[in-house]
Each structure stands twice: as structure tokens, then as C-alpha cells.
Design a protein around this motif. Structure first.
Motif, PDB file in Angstrom:
ATOM      1  N   GLN A 127       1.085  -0.885  -0.237  1.00  0.00           N
ATOM      2  CA  GLN A 127      -0.015  -0.117  -0.151  1.00  0.00           C
ATOM      3  C   GLN A 127       0.459   1.465   0.054  1.00  0.00           C
ATOM      4  O   GLN A 127       2.166   1.339   0.033  1.00  0.00           O
ATOM      5  CB  GLN A 127      -0.920   0.021   1.293  1.00  0.00           C
ATOM      6  N   ALA A 128       0.465   2.470  -0.115  1.00  0.00           N
ATOM      7  CA  ALA A 128       1.261   3.488  -0.220  1.00  0.00           C
ATOM      8  C   ALA A 128       2.193   3.680   1.583  1.00  0.00           C
ATOM      9  O   ALA A 128       1.898   2.966   1.690  1.00  0.00           O
ATOM     10  CB  ALA A 128      -0.200   4.641   0.165  1.00  0.00           C
ATOM     11  N   VAL A 129       3.377   4.266   0.493  1.00  0.00           N
ATOM     12  CA  VAL A 129       4.738   4.703   1.375  1.00  0.00           C
ATOM     13  C   VAL A 129       4.930   4.958   2.698  1.00  0.00           C
ATOM     14  O   VAL A 129       4.689   4.657   3.852  1.00  0.00           O
ATOM     15  CB  VAL A 129       5.701   4.711   0.302  1.00  0.00           C
ATOM     16  N   GLU A 130       3.029   6.253   2.772  1.00  0.00           N
ATOM     17  CA  GLU A 130       3.290   7.031   3.645  1.00  0.00           C
ATOM     18  C   GLU A 130       2.001   6.842   4.597  1.00  0.00           C
ATOM     19  O   GLU A 130       1.582   7.728   5.479  1.00  0.00           O
ATOM     20  CB  GLU A 130       2.857   8.445   2.578  1.00  0.00           C
ATOM     21  N   GLY A 131       1.650   5.524   3.913  1.00  0.00           N
ATOM     22  CA  GLY A 131       0.291   5.230   4.884  1.00  0.00           C
ATOM     23  C   GLY A 131      -1.030   5.466   4.104  1.00  0.00           C
ATOM     24  O   GLY A 131      -1.360   6.097   3.294  1.00  0.00           O
TER      25      GLY A 131
ATOM     26  N   PHE B  94      11.958   8.782  13.756  1.00  0.00           N
ATOM     27  CA  PHE B  94      13.353   9.831  14.293  1.00  0.00           C
ATOM     28  C   PHE B  94      13.879   9.577  13.283  1.00  0.00           C
ATOM     29  O   PHE B  94      14.745  10.738  12.513  1.00  0.00           O
ATOM     30  CB  PHE B  94      13.672   9.706  15.938  1.00  0.00           C
ATOM     31  N   LEU B  95      14.637   8.534  12.557  1.00  0.00           N
ATOM     32  CA  LEU B  95      15.364   7.779  11.927  1.00  0.00           C
ATOM     33  C   LEU B  95      15.009   8.476  10.555  1.00  0.00           C
ATOM     34  O   LEU B  95      15.789   8.892   9.819  1.00  0.00           O
ATOM     35  CB  LEU B  95      16.068   6.192  11.927  1.00  0.00           C
ATOM     36  N   ASN B  96      13.849   8.617   9.831  1.00  0.00           N
ATOM     37  CA  ASN B  96      13.429   9.491   9.004  1.00  0.00           C
ATOM     38  C   ASN B  96      13.629  10.686   8.243  1.00  0.00           C
ATOM     39  O   ASN B  96      14.219  11.469   7.907  1.00  0.00           O
ATOM     40  CB  ASN B  96      11.922   9.051   8.900  1.00  0.00           C
ATOM     41  N   ALA B  97      13.442  11.270  10.169  1.00  0.00           N
ATOM     42  CA  ALA B  97      13.885  12.822  10.445  1.00  0.00           C
ATOM     43  C   ALA B  97      15.342  13.098   9.858  1.00  0.00           C
ATOM     44  O   ALA B  97      15.622  13.843   9.256  1.00  0.00           O
ATOM     45  CB  ALA B  97      13.444  13.323  11.441  1.00  0.00           C
ATOM     46  N   ILE B  98      15.881  11.881  10.856  1.00  0.00           N
ATOM     47  CA  ILE B  98      17.171  12.356  10.308  1.00  0.00           C
ATOM     48  C   ILE B  98      18.048  11.925   9.446  1.00  0.00           C
ATOM     49  O   ILE B  98      19.267  13.246   9.379  1.00  0.00           O
ATOM     50  CB  ILE B  98      18.465  11.758  11.554  1.00  0.00           C
ATOM     51  N   LEU B  99      17.614  10.993   8.695  1.00  0.00           N
ATOM     52  CA  LEU B  99      18.613  11.118   7.748  1.00  0.00           C
ATOM     53  C   LEU B  99      17.891  11.895   6.180  1.00  0.00           C
ATOM     54  O   LEU B  99      18.307  12.124   5.133  1.00  0.00           O
ATOM     55  CB  LEU B  99      18.010   9.274   6.408  1.00  0.00           C
TER      56      LEU B  99
ATOM     57  N   MET C 289       4.661  10.806  12.160  1.00  0.00           N
ATOM     58  CA  MET C 289       4.989  11.825  12.173  1.00  0.00           C
ATOM     59  C   MET C 289       4.328  13.154  11.004  1.00  0.00           C
ATOM     60  O   MET C 289       4.306  12.746   9.715  1.00  0.00           O
ATOM     61  CB  MET C 289       6.370  11.597  11.131  1.00  0.00           C
ATOM     62  N   VAL C 290       4.106  14.162  11.125  1.00  0.00           N
ATOM     63  CA  VAL C 290       3.728  15.565  10.788  1.00  0.00           C
ATOM     64  C   VAL C 290       5.248  16.555  10.103  1.00  0.00           C
ATOM     65  O   VAL C 290       6.105  16.906  11.228  1.00  0.00           O
ATOM     66  CB  VAL C 290       3.557  16.393  11.734  1.00  0.00           C
ATOM     67  N   VAL C 291       5.342  16.709   9.200  1.00  0.00           N
ATOM     68  CA  VAL C 291       6.761  17.377   8.409  1.00  0.00           C
ATOM     69  C   VAL C 291       6.112  18.084   7.519  1.00  0.00           C
ATOM     70  O   VAL C 291       4.960  17.951   6.927  1.00  0.00           O
ATOM     71  CB  VAL C 291       7.492  15.542   7.987  1.00  0.00           C
ATOM     72  N   PRO C 292       7.295  19.407   7.457  1.00  0.00           N
ATOM     73  CA  PRO C 292       7.116  20.024   6.105  1.00  0.00           C
ATOM     74  C   PRO C 292       6.943  18.603   4.964  1.00  0.00           C
ATOM     75  O   PRO C 292       7.252  18.220   4.205  1.00  0.00           O
ATOM     76  CB  PRO C 292       8.359  20.739   6.209  1.00  0.00           C
ATOM     77  N   ALA C 293       6.169  20.678   3.794  1.00  0.00           N
ATOM     78  CA  ALA C 293       6.017  19.671   2.399  1.00  0.00           C
ATOM     79  C   ALA C 293       7.140  19.144   1.489  1.00  0.00           C
ATOM     80  O   ALA C 293       7.388  18.314   1.298  1.00  0.00           O
ATOM     81  CB  ALA C 293       4.770  20.779   2.042  1.00  0.00           C
TER      82      ALA C 293
ATOM     83  N   LEU D 159       8.959  15.983   2.372  1.00  0.00           N
ATOM     84  CA  LEU D 159       8.261  13.986   2.204  1.00  0.00           C
ATOM     85  C   LEU D 159       8.570  13.830   1.134  1.00  0.00           C
ATOM     86  O   LEU D 159       8.644  12.507   1.569  1.00  0.00           O
ATOM     87  CB  LEU D 159       6.395  14.796   1.526  1.00  0.00           C
ATOM     88  N   GLU D 160       9.650  14.426  -0.103  1.00  0.00           N
ATOM     89  CA  GLU D 160      10.297  13.096  -1.219  1.00  0.00           C
ATOM     90  C   GLU D 160      11.114  12.722  -0.976  1.00  0.00           C
ATOM     91  O   GLU D 160      10.962  11.869  -1.077  1.00  0.00           O
ATOM     92  CB  GLU D 160      10.094  13.985  -2.023  1.00  0.00           C
ATOM     93  N   SER D 161      12.718  13.326  -0.023  1.00  0.00           N
ATOM     94  CA  SER D 161      12.805  12.579   0.338  1.00  0.00           C
ATOM     95  C   SER D 161      12.411  11.266   1.501  1.00  0.00           C
ATOM     96  O   SER D 161      13.065  10.193   1.599  1.00  0.00           O
ATOM     97  CB  SER D 161      13.482  13.501   1.739  1.00  0.00           C
ATOM     98  N   ILE D 162      11.694  11.560   2.537  1.00  0.00           N
ATOM     99  CA  ILE D 162      11.363  10.439   3.722  1.00  0.00           C
ATOM    100  C   ILE D 162      10.688   9.946   2.720  1.00  0.00           C
ATOM    101  O   ILE D 162      10.624   8.095   3.630  1.00  0.00           O
ATOM    102  CB  ILE D 162      10.474  11.669   4.570  1.00  0.00           C
ATOM    103  N   GLN D 163       9.514   9.965   1.782  1.00  0.00           N
ATOM    104  CA  GLN D 163       9.269   8.374   0.914  1.00  0.00           C
ATOM    105  C   GLN D 163      10.815   8.612   0.989  1.00  0.00           C
ATOM    106  O   GLN D 163      10.206   6.821   0.266  1.00  0.00           O
ATOM    107  CB  GLN D 163       8.108   9.246  -0.032  1.00  0.00           C
TER     108      GLN D 163
END
Length: 384
Positions: free
Chosen positions: A61-65, A100-105, A242-246, A249-253
Motif C-alpha cells: 500500500q502507499a508508502v506514507e500510509g 525519528f530515523l526518517n527525520a535524521i536521514l 510523523m508530521v513533516v514540512p511539505a 515529504l519526497e526525501s522521507i518517502q
């Protein structure tokens, strides 16, 4: 064969180490791992049949949920946290640690700095090291509250983020709205990210929880992390968000698609049911934890002559400061081997000097709490 040099600087996770000691000493009462004793709400289990009724759910399913869960989370954030965010800015993760690891990377390059508060949550420090970055540790005050002036002084051109955890693990401290807003303003002024871990948002006792991402204009530099693991008895289901700046989003995906593709979809359905049960389900359970908290605090007062317990109005932890020349790990080993009670050493949270012990009481019923703390007090008296 060669191994990655960066991994040599990453500390071993302490909970499995203490868990092995517990297994070697059957009957030990654990005041170590931070979990709750109650199960997920019935509405979460009911969603499993809905998941199974749709064959397409067995595919990726969708990467972001899944959309339904992200929409429900957006409603919760607006109602409970005062955060007016779009579902498009929400990424469902396999627990808050993944967030958290998503955010740091997503926000750092090797050699960058991330500011943590001491004592810190050990998995945060580990994630920073795994990313080949450096944790800049700023001490909190004697009550484990933020020292904003010292945070400001720690900012350099290499700094990429400031991390706060409120309610806090491992101290149980709840940071004031004024201090959290000061950190958020520092991040805005210096073009940094404020990573706000709010895993224990429901676990407060007589004080409010504040989300740093709620003020208008904060969404562009605030990364907010949440989890269902604690409040909904959801630890093994591995669902956080996680709630992230727009613009992130691409990097976290990319990161999440490489790491997990998507969080377990059956767990996402269960999360929908948990959020349907809502905060009311959690509050009833947390009221019982609050009673255990009072018992633990009262019992610990009997050893105040050599053991101090700073104020802790959140989460389900106390961080004891014990007057002894032994290291915190030596004390932990003796308590397990000689007294049948387990806690975590302060050294794993960055407290290298003095003897600090994290006591977790969220998983205990009243009788077990009394028994466990009794063993702890007897052991500390003997050591002292």
C-alpha cells in the motif's frame, strides 16, 4: 571481513542486555522497559476482519500510509493538539523510532550536528550516530527542565536540528509551553528543525501537554513525532506517525520506501480502530497508572536521605539519583541478581557520572508495583 566503522560508535541497546539478565534470574520484577500492561481497545481488534475482507490489502500500500488512517490522524491532531495540518503532511511509520530515523536521514549529511537534551533517549542518540552525525548534548537543569540559553549557545553552523521529548523519556519531566516555544523560535531564527517527540502526550499528571507544531507558522520547521505504542497498548503493532514540512515529504518517502516500503497494513487498520476508540479509552487506563505512580513515589520517599527523585509530571518514569560510588550498571546488575528487580542504568541515557536509575511503572498493577518497589528499596538500602 570489514565492518562499518560508524557502527563501532553506536551504543548497544540496553533493554535486550537487561532482558537477558532478567531471563537468567526467573522471578525478577521488571521496572525496566517502558510499556503499559493493558491491551489495545476492542475497536482495534475489530478492524482486523475488515482488513481481511479486502484481498487487495495483502499487496503493498502507499508508502506514507493508507489514506483513511492519515485522514483520521489529521482530525485527531486538529482536535487534540491544535495542529491544523493536511493529511498530505502526515507519514505513518513503523513506530516513532522509525519516524525519528526518517527525520535524521532526511535533514542531515554526514558530519552534521543534532542537539539533544541530557539525559537523552538512547535510540535517538543511536540514530544520529548511525547517520554519521554528531549528537551535541545539552544538560537540562536539576529538575530536568530545558536550559534554553545553553541550547542557544550550542548552535553552530553545523547544527541541523534541536530535539525535545515532552513528556520526557527517561525523566518523566514535562516541558513548559514557554520553553518549547523558545526552542521553536530558535529553530526558526537559525533555520533549523525542531524535532518534537510526543510519544507520551497522554501521560501527564496535573500539567498540560503542549505540541510545538501548533502555533501558526511553525509547520515549515517543526517535525512532530507521535506513537500508538504506549497510549493504546500497541507496542508490538509498530505504528507511529510523523508530521513533516511539505518540502521534506519526497526525501522521507525515499527513505521509508527503501527501509520498509509501507508500515504493516494490518496494523494500520488496527490503528484506525484504536483512534476510533480515542483518547477516552486511554484516559481510563492512565488513571490506574496514575494510582501506581503515587504508590511508587510514596515508597521512594522512604529513602530520600540517599536517593533523590526530581519532579516527574509525565510519561511513566522516575529517574533516581542514588548516592553511591558504584556505576549505574553495577547497581542494575546487583539489583537483578540479588534482589530480583530490574531497572535501567542512567549511563545508557548519557549520564556517565553519578548513579542514575530509570524506574518504569507503566506496566505494573498495584500489587506488583508495591512488590517491585519494595525489592528496589531493600536493594538500594543494602548498597548504600
Amino acid at each position: 571481513m570489514r565492518q562499518a566503522l560508524r557502527m563501532q560508535s553506536v551504543q548497544l541497546p540496553m533493554i535486550p542486555i537487561v532482558g537477558e539478565l532478567i531471563r537468567q534470574h526467573p522471578g525478577t520484577i521488571s521496572l525496566g522497559q517502558g510499556v503499559v500492561s493493558y491491551p489495545p481497545p476492542p475497536q482495534a481488534i475489530a478492524q482486523i476482519s475488515k482488513f481481511l475482507s479486502q484481498p487487495n490489502n495483502h499487496k503493498y500500500q502507499a508508502v506514507e500510509g493508507i489514506a483513511a488512517l492519515r485522514s483520521r490522524i489529521a482530525q485527531k491532531l486538529q482536535t487534540e493538539n491544535g495542529m491544523d495540518v493536511s493529511a498530505q503532511n502526515i507519514v505513518v511509520t513503523a513506530g516513532s523510532n522509525m519516524g525519528f530515523l526518517n527525520a535524521i536521514l532526511a535533514i542531515t549529511d554526514p558530519g552534521d550536528d543534532v542537539i539533544l537534551q541530557a539525559p537523552y533517549y538512547f535510540n535517538h542518540e543511536m540514530a544520529i550516530a548511525i547517520a554519521s552525525c554528531r549528537a551535541i548534548v545539552v544538560p537540562t537543569d536539576e529538575h530536568h527542565q530545558l536550559q534554553c540559553d545553553r541550547i542557544r549557545q550550542a548552535i553552530t553552523e553545523k547544527t541541523r536540528a534541536i530535539v525535545t521529548i515532552s513528556p520526557n523519556n527517561p525523566t518523566g519531566a514535562v516541558y513548559s509551553e514557554a520553553d518549547l516555544r523558545t526552542v521553536n523560535q530558535l529553530c526558526q531564527q537559525h533555520h533549523l528543525y525542531h524535532i518534537s517527540d510526543e510519544t507520551y502526550e497522554y501521560f501527564t499528571y496535573g500539567v498540560p501537554h503542549v505540541s510545538p507544531g501548533s502555533p501558526s507558522g511553525s509547520g515549515n520547521h517543526t517535525i512532530s513525532l507521535f506513537s500508538l505504542s504506549k497510549a493504546y497498548g500497541f507496542a508490538s503493532w509498530r505504528i507511529g506517525y510523523m508530521v513533516v514540512p511539505a518540502h521534506l515529504l519526497e526525501s522521507i518517502q525515499k527513505i521509508q520506501d527503501t527501509n520498509v516500503i509501507c508500515p504493516a497494513v494490518i496494523s494500520q487498520y488496527a490503528a484506525l480502530g484504536a483512534l476510533e476508540a480515542g483518547k477516552a479509552y486511554c484516559q481510563e487506563k492512565i488513571a490506574a497508572i496514575a494510582e501506581v505512580r503515587d504508590i511508587v513515589l510514596q515508597e521512594l520517599s522512604s529513602i530520600s536521605q540517599f536517593c533523590t527523585v526530581p519532579p516527574a509530571h509525565g510519561a511513566f518514569y522516575f529517574l533516581l539519583n542514588v548516592q553511591t560510588d558504584l556505576s549505574s550498571m553495577e547497581v542494575v546488575e546487583r539489583l537483578i541478581c540479588e534482589d530480583g528487580v530490574a531497572v535501567l542504568p542512567g549511563s545508557t541515557f548519557g549520564l556517565e557520572t553519578g548513579c542514575y536509575l530509570r524506574v518504569a511503572y507503566g506496566a505494573l498493577d498495584r500489587d506488583t508495583a508495591i512488590a517491585g518497589v519494595g525489592r528496589l528499596i531493600r536493594g538500594l538500602k543494602r548498597i548504600f
